[in-house]
Design an enzyme around this catalytic site. Structure first.
Site, PDB file in Angstrom:
ATOM      1  N   ARG A   1      47.771 -14.753 -37.111  1.00 17.54           N
ATOM      2  CA  ARG A   1      46.965 -15.910 -37.556  1.00 17.54           C
ATOM      3  C   ARG A   1      47.734 -16.810 -38.530  1.00 17.54           C
ATOM      4  NH1 ARG A   1      41.592 -13.725 -39.890  1.00 17.54           N
ATOM      5  NH2 ARG A   1      42.905 -11.955 -40.413  1.00 17.54           N
TER       6      ARG A   1
ATOM      7  N   ARG B   1      39.159 -21.211 -37.788  1.00 20.57           N
ATOM      8  CA  ARG B   1      38.251 -20.067 -37.676  1.00 20.57           C
ATOM      9  C   ARG B   1      38.534 -19.235 -36.440  1.00 20.57           C
ATOM     10  NH1 ARG B   1      33.576 -19.708 -40.620  1.00 20.57           N
ATOM     11  NH2 ARG B   1      33.607 -21.219 -42.301  1.00 20.57           N
TER      12      ARG B   1
ATOM     13  N   TRP C   1      29.056 -11.377 -27.620  1.00 21.27           N
ATOM     14  CA  TRP C   1      30.081 -11.522 -28.641  1.00 21.27           C
ATOM     15  C   TRP C   1      31.140 -10.415 -28.577  1.00 21.27           C
ATOM     16  CZ3 TRP C   1      26.569 -13.412 -33.300  1.00 21.27           C
ATOM     17  CH2 TRP C   1      26.278 -14.758 -33.102  1.00 21.27           C
TER      18      TRP C   1
ATOM     19  N   HIS D   1      23.466 -23.635 -43.867  1.00 25.37           N
ATOM     20  CA  HIS D   1      24.869 -24.041 -43.705  1.00 25.37           C
ATOM     21  C   HIS D   1      25.311 -24.975 -44.818  1.00 25.37           C
ATOM     22  CE1 HIS D   1      24.716 -22.200 -39.805  1.00 25.37           C
ATOM     23  NE2 HIS D   1      23.662 -22.912 -39.501  1.00 25.37           N
TER      24      HIS D   1
ATOM     25  N   CYS E   1      18.518 -19.127 -41.180  1.00 26.24           N
ATOM     26  CA  CYS E   1      19.348 -18.013 -40.717  1.00 26.24           C
ATOM     27  C   CYS E   1      19.652 -17.131 -41.930  1.00 26.24           C
ATOM     28  CB  CYS E   1      20.626 -18.577 -40.081  1.00 26.24           C
ATOM     29  SG  CYS E   1      21.582 -17.351 -39.159  1.00 26.24           S
TER      30      CYS E   1
HETATM   31  N1  GLN Z   1      20.224 -10.900 -39.474  1.00 26.00           N
HETATM   32  C1  GLN Z   1      21.398 -11.702 -39.437  1.00 26.00           C
HETATM   33  C2  GLN Z   1      21.659 -12.275 -40.802  1.00 26.00           C
HETATM   34  O1  GLN Z   1      20.719 -12.521 -41.504  1.00 26.00           O
HETATM   35  C3  GLN Z   1      21.258 -12.819 -38.440  1.00 26.00           C
HETATM   36  C4  GLN Z   1      22.518 -13.642 -38.352  1.00 26.00           C
HETATM   37  C5  GLN Z   1      22.538 -14.601 -37.185  1.00 26.00           C
HETATM   38  O2  GLN Z   1      21.554 -14.857 -36.562  1.00 26.00           O
HETATM   39  N2  GLN Z   1      23.679 -15.157 -36.878  1.00 26.00           N
HETATM   40  O3  GLN Z   1      22.788 -12.525 -41.172  1.00 26.00           O
HETATM   41 ZN    ZN Z   2      20.765 -17.295 -37.120  1.00 29.10          ZN
END
Ligand code: GLN
Ligand code: ZN
Length: 763
Positions: A16, A524, A570, A703, A735
């Site tokens: 990397r 990334r 993933w 974010h 999230c």
């Molecule tokens: N449970 C995970 C978190 O809170 C969900 C992350 C995701 O959806 N990318 O980090």
């Molecule tokens: Zn999420």
């Protein structure tokens, strides 16, 4: 003689190097010259790595993104950055990453703040490109200086360079018309610039140019099909030869069109479209080269070389020197060098092949075709041994797992009662207020947490001490949540490095590389786990942690799992069985975990499916088939519980309009989604579908470092309430909070809890 070539090489570096050089430059720790130097060294090294090939890709290297490079080469920059002056590379990074006014870099006063270019997934890969921006007024003007400099440099190093370009139709297809104009109308202005580019390449003595048109494996409207015809008639030239490249799928209804385009050669992804090789060959004009992508550029398995040779031999006999061979697509999507992997289990390692090894395989194939298999007997025997060992390995094949998967019945995926009955039972037990508040799972992964984990991994911290450190983090997260007054708590995921790797490490059938990095965007990278065998869960994975967290509070504690589809999407997955088969096995393993959590008294279990949408095939007509087994797998994982157990799922930013029926089919009691940036418009899909269960639309954009105010949250929830009845709404962030700081999180969640209280009071 068969010709060998490559469609593109990973640019990030085996260790990397590019990532670290970029980040150090962006942080002001190194100079532009140093960065340019690393770039030049990587190019040189990668060309040398590929020098055994007959044609080596040039122009595939990029400091950030090859689509953005193309936008620069074509002079198509968003208006907001056109007035920038200063260094070209710096401007390039500004378009890629945006910049704020607070920066201290050069030209911060004159070149004002600017928003980063939008990013989206490159076809069905996990690579993200910067979306070209168009308006009806867009014009193009050529600046091929960087590419030409690379060609000159490559030649100096004795490399037979084959420049790689994104074709004009794919380039337009990838972009976005900001003013909703018809971007295809720009083709007329674009083609002369491409023609000029080809002329400049010809002037450099370039013989072959690879034009990537992966749109050929998507469903194209007639005007887009026509655009291809138009484009390649316009670009017809005797000065350079065009190798038109399609990859990532089958041509299907575009096959005939593909063969009619007036180019000198055509590349087909013979991994995904092997059945199309013969039809294509039959239609191909006798002057054209056929390049077959016979080595999988999307996975990390060794190729079964003898099998490929058996299949390729008659094709070679027919085509002779008109046959070229290559990986199926650019090797951008695989790690660089298996030789870096010193910790991988040797048996598993013997089954793998990264970019460099794939090029060796290509060379063996070519020698066998050109000189006979005897000439590469040793290589072929070693390859055969690895293939046989993998096929027969007991670590790959677990009869008990296969039997369990074969015994799956539709019953496994069904809850005992419909949602309406479940919700009443759950309400009695959980006793939650209206607008219940919760979070998505993770709390900040602090430097201390990461340090403890790396000390544990390299033996500086023993297991007991590591566990104690994680328990302390969990206890802290629980205390904080209680103080904030959240209704449904989480343990905070301190013990998890990554939501897929954490589970993969505890499942049989998964292996992990040390350096298996693949570029995701810019600097990334991701390191996908390797799903190599039948999946078995030897023991419970999360129960102890969740039980511990629950013991600290009287509030309900959510169990937190990653769903089978996300685990699959993933990971690097097996090529010896369909994706669906691996997904069902993952589903059974996660189902056992869900049932163990339930047995341990956990009342609410969240199963994250962040990557569900990512797995959708490129052609819409194939979506339903994927959704059938993906949703089925989720249901098997989730739905074995009793009515009283509440199942949640979470999905990151997704369009739901075209998959809402499948989402509803998951039948979760609660779904939390990322909505704050869409101003709740994403809920329209749920509204018009009359989605019947509970929804937590995200009201905190995790974010961004910005703290949402209470009134902003109330506002968003009111908008949500216009679409979904209040009694079925939850209040939560978009999230997980792992990338944020505690001070941001506590402020934002204070506002979130207050907003919920306020909403309840005014109800
Ligand atoms: N449970 C995970 C978190 O809170 C969900 C992350 C995701 O959806 N990318 O980090
Ligand atoms: Zn999420």
């Amino acid at each position: 003689m068969v010709t060998t070539h490559n469609l593109g090489f990973p640019r990030i570096g085996a260790k990397r190097e590019l990532k670290f050089a970029l980040e150090s430059y962006w942080n002001g720790q190194s100079s532009r010259e140093e960065l340019e130097m690393v770039g030049a060294q990587l190019c040189q090294r990668h060309w040398q790595n590929q020098s055994k090939l007959d044609w080596v890709p040039v122009g595939d290297y990029s400091f950030y993104d090859h689509v953005l490079d193309m936008s620069f080469m074509l002079g198509n920059l968003p208006e907001r950055v056109q007035s920038f002056h200063g260094n070209a590379l710096d401007n390039y990074f500004r378009v890629a990453r945006g910049r704020s006014t607070q920066t201290t870099e050069e030209h911060s006063a004159c070149c004002s703040s600017v928003q980063a270019g939008e990013m989206t997934k490159w076809f069905d890969t996990n690579y993200h490109y910067i979306v070209p921006e168009f308006t009806a007024k867009t014009t193009f003007s050529l600046d091929a200086s960087r590419l030409i400099a690379q060609i000159i440099e490559a030649k100096k190093q004795g490399i037979k360079a084959k420049p790689i370009l994104i074709g004009p139709v794919t380039y337009l297809w990838l972009g976005k018309a900001k003013d909703n104009s018809n971007k295809l109308a720009l083709l007329e202005k674009l083609l002369p610039v491409y023609a000029e580019l080809l002329d400049q390449l010809a002037a450099q003595g370039v013989e072959w140019v690879q034009m990537d048109e992966p749109v050929l494996v998507t469903e194209l409207d007639p005007d887009w099909q026509h655009a291809l015809t138009l484009a390649y008639h316009h670009l017809k030239t005797n000065r350079v030869k065009l190798l038109l490249a399609s990859y990532f799928g089958q041509l299907q209804e575009n096959l005939h069109l593909a063969t009619t385009l007036p180019v000198a050669g055509f590349h087909l992804d013979a991994i995904n479209a092997r059945d199309e090789v013969i039809p294509l060959l039959n239609l191909l004009s006798s002057y054209k080269v056929l390049s077959l992508g016979v080595i999988n550029g999307r996975n990390i398995w060794k190729t079964d070389l003898n099998a490929v040779l058996d299949w390729l031999k008659p094709i070679h006999d027919t085509l002779g020197h008109r046959l070229w061979i290559a990986p199926s697509c650019s090797l951008l999507h695989v790690p660089v060098d298996l030789d870096s992997e010193q910790k991988l289990d040797p048996e598993i390692r013997s089954w793998l092949s990264f970019a460099l090894q794939k090029l060796d395989e290509l060379k063996v194939l070519a020698t066998a075709l050109n000189e006979g298999r005897e000439a590469v007997k040793t290589e072929l025997t070693a390859n055969q041994t690895a293939i046989t060992s993998r096929r027969a390995s007991q670590r790959v094949n677990n009869p008990a797992v296969k039997a369990a998967a074969a015994n799956i019945t539709p019953e496994l995926g069904k809850r005992k009662s419909p949602y309406a009955i479940r919700t009443t039972k759950q309400a009695v037990l959980l006793d939650l207020p209206i607008y219940p508040t919760t979070t998505i799972g993770s709390f900040p992964q602090t430097a201390e947490i990461r340090r403890a984990r790396s000390q544990f991994k390299n033996g500086e911290l023993d297991e007991a001490d590591y566990k104690a450190a994680m328990c302390a983090e969990i206890a802290y997260a629980v205390r904080e949540q209680e103080a904030l007054g959240l209704d449904v708590l989480v343990h905070g995921e301190a013990e998890r490095n990554d939501m897929v790797e954490y589970f993969g490490e505890q499942l049989e059938g998964y292996a992990f590389s040390q350096f298996g990095w693949v570029q995701s965007y810019g600097s990334r990278c991701v390191k996908p786990p390797i799903l190599f065998g039948d999946i078995r869960r030897p023991k419970a994975m999360t129960v102890e942690w969740i039980q511990y967290a629950q013991s600290l509070t009287h509030k309900p504690m959510k169990g937190m799992l990653t769903g089978p589809v996300t685990m699959l999407n993933w990971s690097f997955v097996r090529d010896d069985q369909p994706r669906s088969a691996s997904c069902y096995q993952l589903a059974l393993a996660i189902r056992d975990e869900v049932l163990d959590l339930e047995k341990a008294g956990v009342r609410i279990i969240q199963i994250d499916e962040a990557a569900l949408r990512e797995g959708l095939p490129l052609r819409k007509k194939e979506w339903q088939q994927y959704l059938n087994w993906a949703i089925d797998s989720f249901r098997i994982a989730a739905n074995g519980v009793s009515d009283e157990t509440q199942i949640h799922t979470h999905m990151c930013y997704s369009e739901f309009n075209d998959i809402i029926a499948s989402i509803a089919g998951m039948d979760t009691d609660v779904i939390t989604i990322e909505t704050s940036r869409s101003d709740m418009e994403l809920l329209d899909a749920f509204d018009s579908f009359k989605y019947p269960n509970e929804i937590g639309p995200g009201v905190y954009d995790i974010h961004s470092p910005n703290i949402p105010t209470e009134s902003h949250i109330i506002n968003l929830m009111k908008k949500a309430g216009e679409r979904i009845p209040a009694k079925r709404l939850w209040v939560n962030p978009d999230c997980g909070l792992k990338t944020r700081k505690w001070e941001e999180v506590t402020q934002a969640l204070t506002n979130l809890v207050n907003a919920a209280k306020n909403l309840r009071a005014t109800k």
